[in-house]
Every structure is written in C-alpha cells, then in structure tokens.
Design a protein around this motif. Structure first.
Motif, mmCIF file in Angstrom:
data_model
loop_
_atom_site.group_PDB
_atom_site.id
_atom_site.type_symbol
_atom_site.label_atom_id
_atom_site.label_comp_id
_atom_site.label_asym_id
_atom_site.label_seq_id
_atom_site.Cartn_x
_atom_site.Cartn_y
_atom_site.Cartn_z
ATOM 1 N N ALA A 240 -83.890 -15.380 5.667
ATOM 2 C CA ALA A 240 -83.031 -14.579 5.410
ATOM 3 C C ALA A 240 -82.593 -13.835 6.005
ATOM 4 C CB ALA A 240 -82.820 -14.966 3.699
ATOM 5 N N ASN A 241 -83.194 -13.089 6.899
ATOM 6 C CA ASN A 241 -83.633 -12.064 7.973
ATOM 7 C C ASN A 241 -83.925 -12.002 8.886
ATOM 8 O OD1 ASN A 241 -82.954 -9.200 8.747
ATOM 9 N ND2 ASN A 241 -84.274 -8.989 6.630
ATOM 10 N N LEU A 242 -83.673 -12.738 9.972
ATOM 11 C CA LEU A 242 -83.823 -13.087 10.853
ATOM 12 C C LEU A 242 -84.265 -12.069 12.051
ATOM 13 C CD1 LEU A 242 -83.869 -15.557 12.812
ATOM 14 C CD2 LEU A 242 -80.965 -15.219 14.499
ATOM 15 N N ARG A 243 -83.057 -10.625 12.189
ATOM 16 C CA ARG A 243 -83.494 -9.776 12.758
ATOM 17 C C ARG A 243 -85.256 -8.667 12.278
ATOM 18 N NH1 ARG A 243 -81.982 -7.853 17.291
ATOM 19 N NH2 ARG A 243 -81.543 -5.168 16.081
ATOM 20 N N ALA A 244 -85.476 -9.455 11.195
ATOM 21 C CA ALA A 244 -86.346 -9.091 10.447
ATOM 22 C C ALA A 244 -87.893 -9.890 11.064
ATOM 23 C CB ALA A 244 -87.149 -8.544 9.036
ATOM 24 N N SER A 245 -87.565 -11.317 11.592
ATOM 25 C CA SER A 245 -88.268 -12.793 11.497
ATOM 26 C C SER A 245 -88.737 -12.577 13.567
ATOM 27 C CB SER A 245 -87.356 -13.456 11.603
ATOM 28 O OG SER A 245 -87.455 -13.967 9.658
ATOM 29 N N LEU A 246 -87.893 -11.691 14.271
ATOM 30 C CA LEU A 246 -87.636 -11.844 15.502
ATOM 31 C C LEU A 246 -88.323 -10.583 15.966
ATOM 32 C CD1 LEU A 246 -84.819 -13.672 16.328
ATOM 33 C CD2 LEU A 246 -86.844 -13.773 16.856
ATOM 34 N N ASN A 247 -88.531 -9.579 14.820
ATOM 35 C CA ASN A 247 -88.804 -8.164 15.315
ATOM 36 C C ASN A 247 -87.455 -7.368 15.835
ATOM 37 O OD1 ASN A 247 -90.538 -6.200 14.881
ATOM 38 N ND2 ASN A 247 -91.480 -6.608 17.323
ATOM 39 N N ASN A 248 -86.321 -7.541 15.235
ATOM 40 C CA ASN A 248 -85.489 -6.754 15.967
ATOM 41 C C ASN A 248 -85.268 -7.306 17.722
ATOM 42 O OD1 ASN A 248 -84.306 -5.004 13.206
ATOM 43 N ND2 ASN A 248 -86.451 -4.327 13.473
ATOM 44 N N GLN A 249 -85.965 -8.592 17.606
ATOM 45 C CA GLN A 249 -85.273 -8.662 19.007
ATOM 46 C C GLN A 249 -84.533 -9.732 19.021
ATOM 47 O OE1 GLN A 249 -87.503 -7.125 22.027
ATOM 48 N NE2 GLN A 249 -87.809 -5.892 19.634
ATOM 49 N N PRO A 250 -83.828 -9.923 20.612
ATOM 50 C CA PRO A 250 -82.787 -10.932 20.591
ATOM 51 C C PRO A 250 -83.209 -12.222 20.793
ATOM 52 C CG PRO A 250 -83.247 -9.418 22.968
ATOM 53 C CD PRO A 250 -84.250 -8.612 21.816
ATOM 54 N N ALA A 251 -82.660 -12.758 19.822
ATOM 55 C CA ALA A 251 -82.818 -14.141 20.659
ATOM 56 C C ALA A 251 -81.792 -15.131 21.240
ATOM 57 C CB ALA A 251 -81.718 -15.352 19.427
ATOM 58 N N GLY A 252 -82.790 -14.813 22.705
ATOM 59 C CA GLY A 252 -82.082 -15.026 23.764
ATOM 60 C C GLY A 252 -82.192 -17.338 24.566
ATOM 61 N N SER A 253 -82.724 -17.346 24.062
ATOM 62 C CA SER A 253 -82.713 -18.871 24.460
ATOM 63 C C SER A 253 -83.763 -19.530 22.990
ATOM 64 C CB SER A 253 -83.110 -19.198 25.958
ATOM 65 O OG SER A 253 -84.372 -18.555 26.222
ATOM 66 N N ILE A 254 -83.566 -21.015 23.279
ATOM 67 C CA ILE A 254 -83.913 -21.212 22.055
ATOM 68 C C ILE A 254 -84.356 -22.813 22.451
ATOM 69 C CG2 ILE A 254 -81.993 -23.150 21.114
ATOM 70 C CD1 ILE A 254 -82.756 -22.595 18.971
ATOM 71 N N GLU A 263 -79.279 -23.260 12.656
ATOM 72 C CA GLU A 263 -78.101 -22.785 12.657
ATOM 73 C C GLU A 263 -78.236 -21.303 12.494
ATOM 74 O OE1 GLU A 263 -75.679 -26.382 9.304
ATOM 75 O OE2 GLU A 263 -76.639 -24.724 8.774
ATOM 76 N N PHE A 264 -77.284 -20.285 12.880
ATOM 77 C CA PHE A 264 -77.627 -19.069 13.079
ATOM 78 C C PHE A 264 -76.390 -18.945 12.581
ATOM 79 C CE2 PHE A 264 -79.248 -20.577 16.663
ATOM 80 C CZ PHE A 264 -80.694 -19.470 16.587
ATOM 81 N N TYR A 265 -76.301 -18.156 11.285
ATOM 82 C CA TYR A 265 -75.071 -17.147 10.520
ATOM 83 C C TYR A 265 -74.692 -15.547 10.886
ATOM 84 C CZ TYR A 265 -75.169 -21.461 7.650
ATOM 85 O OH TYR A 265 -75.083 -23.017 7.108
ATOM 86 N N SER A 266 -73.615 -15.199 9.886
ATOM 87 C CA SER A 266 -73.003 -13.850 10.594
ATOM 88 C C SER A 266 -73.791 -12.684 9.680
ATOM 89 C CB SER A 266 -71.979 -13.533 11.048
ATOM 90 O OG SER A 266 -71.356 -13.952 9.564
ATOM 91 N N GLN A 267 -74.549 -13.362 8.208
ATOM 92 C CA GLN A 267 -74.412 -12.360 7.448
ATOM 93 C C GLN A 267 -76.031 -12.795 6.826
ATOM 94 O OE1 GLN A 267 -73.331 -9.390 7.092
ATOM 95 N NE2 GLN A 267 -71.707 -9.873 8.051
ATOM 96 N N PRO A 268 -76.975 -11.335 6.068
ATOM 97 C CA PRO A 268 -77.891 -12.318 6.008
ATOM 98 C C PRO A 268 -78.223 -12.665 4.468
ATOM 99 C CG PRO A 268 -78.179 -9.192 6.118
ATOM 100 C CD PRO A 268 -76.367 -10.544 6.201
ATOM 101 N N ASN A 269 -79.171 -14.098 4.275
ATOM 102 C CA ASN A 269 -79.365 -15.212 3.063
ATOM 103 C C ASN A 269 -77.982 -16.370 3.358
ATOM 104 O OD1 ASN A 269 -81.047 -13.550 1.851
ATOM 105 N ND2 ASN A 269 -79.620 -11.810 1.304
ATOM 106 N N TYR A 270 -77.639 -16.392 4.803
ATOM 107 C CA TYR A 270 -76.869 -17.239 5.719
ATOM 108 C C TYR A 270 -75.069 -17.456 4.307
ATOM 109 C CZ TYR A 270 -81.246 -18.434 4.731
ATOM 110 O OH TYR A 270 -83.533 -18.198 4.254
ATOM 111 N N GLY A 271 -74.786 -15.872 4.775
ATOM 112 C CA GLY A 271 -73.793 -15.233 4.359
ATOM 113 C C GLY A 271 -72.933 -15.072 5.932
#
Length: 404
Positions: A240-254, A263-271
């Motif tokens: 629900a909080n990807l920034r916290a899960s990534l320790n505020n790092q970018p998601a460069g590649s996967i 799936e990536f969402y623009s708001q927390p909690n899949y909003g």
C-alpha cells in the motif's frame, strides 16, 4: 510507396529509440570505429575509448542529451545534441575531447536512469520540468535544467548532491544533501547555478555487472535501469505504500518470474490510476513510474507458476504472507483448525478463485463474505480466528445475446 517509406522510417525510429546508450563514430554516416556510452562524464578520450579528436557522428537515443567539448575536463562551451547527427559540423567534428551525457528534460516518460542519478525538478513537490544528473561536476546548470531553477530533489540511496549559488562551484553551498527534498528552503529555492553529484563514502556504488538474483517466485526491483543498483525482492502481495517499501528509492528496473503480474498505482492504497502493468522483465521502467508510483500489487497471473499458485488459495499463518502455509482447493472446510489445515492471517487468491471465512465451524457464525483478491493482513476480528472456510471458483455470467 508512401506506406513503405513510412514503415521504414518507423522501423528506423524504433531501432534508434531502443538503443540503451549513445553511439559515437569516427567517420560520418555512422561508420568507422564506435563507442557506446551511457550517462556520465567522460573527461578525456581514454575514458570513451576512441582516439582523441576523432568523433564525426553520433546516434542519440530518445531522451538523451549529449554535450561535446573541444577541451578535456569538459571545459569551455559545449555543443549540445538531443538528436542524432550523421556528420558533425565544422568546429566540433573531429575535435571532441570530452563528453557529458545526461537526459533531456522535456521527455521524462522516455528517459533512462541507468545509475540511479539524482533527479532535479523546477517546482516543489517534484513538479515542473525535470532532469536526471548522474555523478559528476556541473559547473553550470544552465544547459542542464537552467540556472536558478531547482526547487526539489529526488536522491537515491548512497548518492550526494551539493548545490552552489554561483557557477563554477562558487558562492554559498548547501553542503551535502543525501535524502529527498520536496521543497528547498526560501534561500535555496530557485537559487542554485552549479552542482556536484557523487557517491557517498561507504554508500552503494554501481557494480560492473548486474547481480544474479535467483528466480525464487518473487519479483526484484532495482534502483537503476538495466538491473543495476540496490535490489529489493517482493513476494506476491499488496504494498500500500511503495515508497516506504523501497526505502524512498526509485523503481528503476524490474525482474518478473513467469506467471506473476505487477501493477503500479499513482496513489497509496491502490488509489489514483493504474500507472503501469508488467508481466515480464522491464530493463528500464518509465520515469514517471520510477519516482512517482505510490503503491503496488504483485499477484499470480495464471501463467507458468509451476502449478502451485493456481491449485487453490494459498493461506498463511502470519500477516504479509509469512509463516506456515497451505493450499486450499475448491471445497468446504468445516473445521480448518484440524486435519492439518490452518487458520489464516493472510492469503493469496489466484485469478478465478474466491475464499470465504467463517468465525465458527461448519460454515457458521460471522462471515467475511467472498474475497477474490490477495489480503496481506486480515482484520483483527478474524485474523487467526477463522474456524471454517469455503473456496469456490468464480462463475462468469454469459453475456446475453442481442435480439437479431
């Protein structure tokens, strides 16, 4: 004939835009010796592995920005390229001695971030125009994003930026900035004219090759493109909080094993809105997702998952899909605390399945209702307390035929 020419042009454009590095040639029309260079600073010809003063043509992928200098150490006024040149003009052709490669700030959705470079913005809260700056010295920001223009910063882990009030690293300095800054203070907002970017002592430095990550049923997100940088593994679940899960790092590649969907969402909690959906490896996630995705789902997509993910609902004794697990296929489970079954705290639901939990045995008591998506932690009233369960396959109502 026009359609044929258009097809050829599109094919050429696609092939150029797919190049992950800038290509340099010692002869016009993209001939002679070549060198492929990613983003960074190249202070002399030894660093770009071509003879001094020999570059005659450059292929520039979409999103890149190339500065060519006639002196070593990037001294003087550069010739700037944001598009390919089959033959460099007089004055710079066969005169290049140093090179800086950064990113065009007018096409952020097409840019690349191979080394987790600092991202600078012209407005607070990461808004306005932006530019990626890999490690290096920037004696003037005028040609990069503009002098007196920076208002906010995204800084990957292990990197440092220093801003200076005047060009050539003169005037007042911010000192070392090592974390994101949503809005520079009144003194520094729209004030910086030069900058230095480097790796923090003892911090992460890009490896020479991507680390090997075993395909263990989890996805791997790297801070940089091309699977470079710090690696973060995520099993199936909702974040629900990807920034916290990534320790505020970018998601460069996967990296995504077969059978999983991300799936990536623009708001927390899949909003907000769905920003991107991936079912296969992506060497460079588009930059608006890299830094702005706020939540993420990882789930079985019905592909090659070895069979286990599609045999039924996977239930876990702990939250966040931890602890002991069992697979519940379609059927009624009148007492899930016996016969080797478990009362779940979290579960994963493959596409086409539903699970319903009951507070008492024999499908009695309070029910959760039918649930058809992953739950990373059940509510306290039912978490670890369910006594029976029902797993079913979802039925899809046929679409009524229209009267002819």
């Amino acid at each position: 004939m026009k359609q044929f020419m258009l097809c050829c042009l599109l094919t050429t454009a696609l092939s150029i835009s797919a190049i992950a590095q800038v290509q340099f040639y010692t002869s016009c029309n993209y001939r002679g010796y070549t060198a492929n260079l990613g983003a960074g600073n190249y202070y002399n010809s030894a660093q770009f592995s071509l003879p001094d003063r020999s570059i005659s043509a450059v292929k520039v992928p979409l999103g890149y920005r190339v500065e060519l200098y006639t002196s070593i150490n990037m001294a003087g006024v550069p010739v700037v390229l944001t598009a390919s040149r089959s033959c460099l003009p007089g004055g710079i052709g066969d005169a290049v001695r140093s090179i800086r490669i950064t990113y065009a700030d007018n096409t952020p959705e097409e840019t690349f971030n191979p080394y987790g470079g600092v991202m600078v913005f012209t407005e607070c809260n990461f808004g306005g125009r932006n530019a990626y700056l890999p490690p290096g010295d920037y004696p003037t920001l005028r040609s990069v994003i503009g002098n007196n223009a920076i208002s906010s910063l995204h800084i990957p882990e292990g990197m440092v930026i220093e801003l200076f009030q005047e060009i050539n690293f003169r005037g007042t300095s911010t000192g070392r900035i090592t974390t994101d800054n949503r809005c520079l203070g009144d003194y520094w907002n729209n004030t910086a004219s030069s900058a230095r970017i480097y790796y923090n002592t003892g911090g992460w430095i890009p490896p020479t090759a991507p680390p090997h990550i075993a395909n263990n049923g989890s996805i791997t997100i790297y801070t940089g493109c091309n699977y470079i940088g710090k690696a973060n593994n995520f099993e199936q679940g909702n974040f629900a909080n990807l920034r916290a899960s990534l320790n505020n790092q970018p998601a460069g590649s996967i990296m995504i094993p077969a059978g999983l969907t991300v799936e990536f969402y623009s708001q927390p909690n899949y909003g907000g809105y769905l920003m991107g959906k991936y079912t296969a490896n992506k060497p460079c996630i588009q930059s608006n997702i890299q830094y702005r995705a706020a939540s993420m789902r990882v789930y079985a997509s019905g592909g090659n998952t070895g069979g286990s993910a599609n045999a039924g609902v996977i239930v876990y004794t702990g939250c966040n899909f931890a602890g002991n697990k069992r697979i519940l296929g379609p059927g009624n489970y009148n007492n899930i605390t016996t016969s080797g079954y478990i009362s779940p705290s979290s579960f994963r639901v493959p596409p086409g399945y539903q699970i319903e939990l009951f507070s008492e045995t024999n499908l009695r008591g309070t029910s959760t209702g039918k649930m058809s998506s992953n739950i990373d932690c059940l509510g306290n009233w039912i978490r670890g307390k369910a006594r029976s369960a029902r797993v079913t396959r979802q039925s899809i109502e046929p679409t009524p035929r229209q009267n002819q």
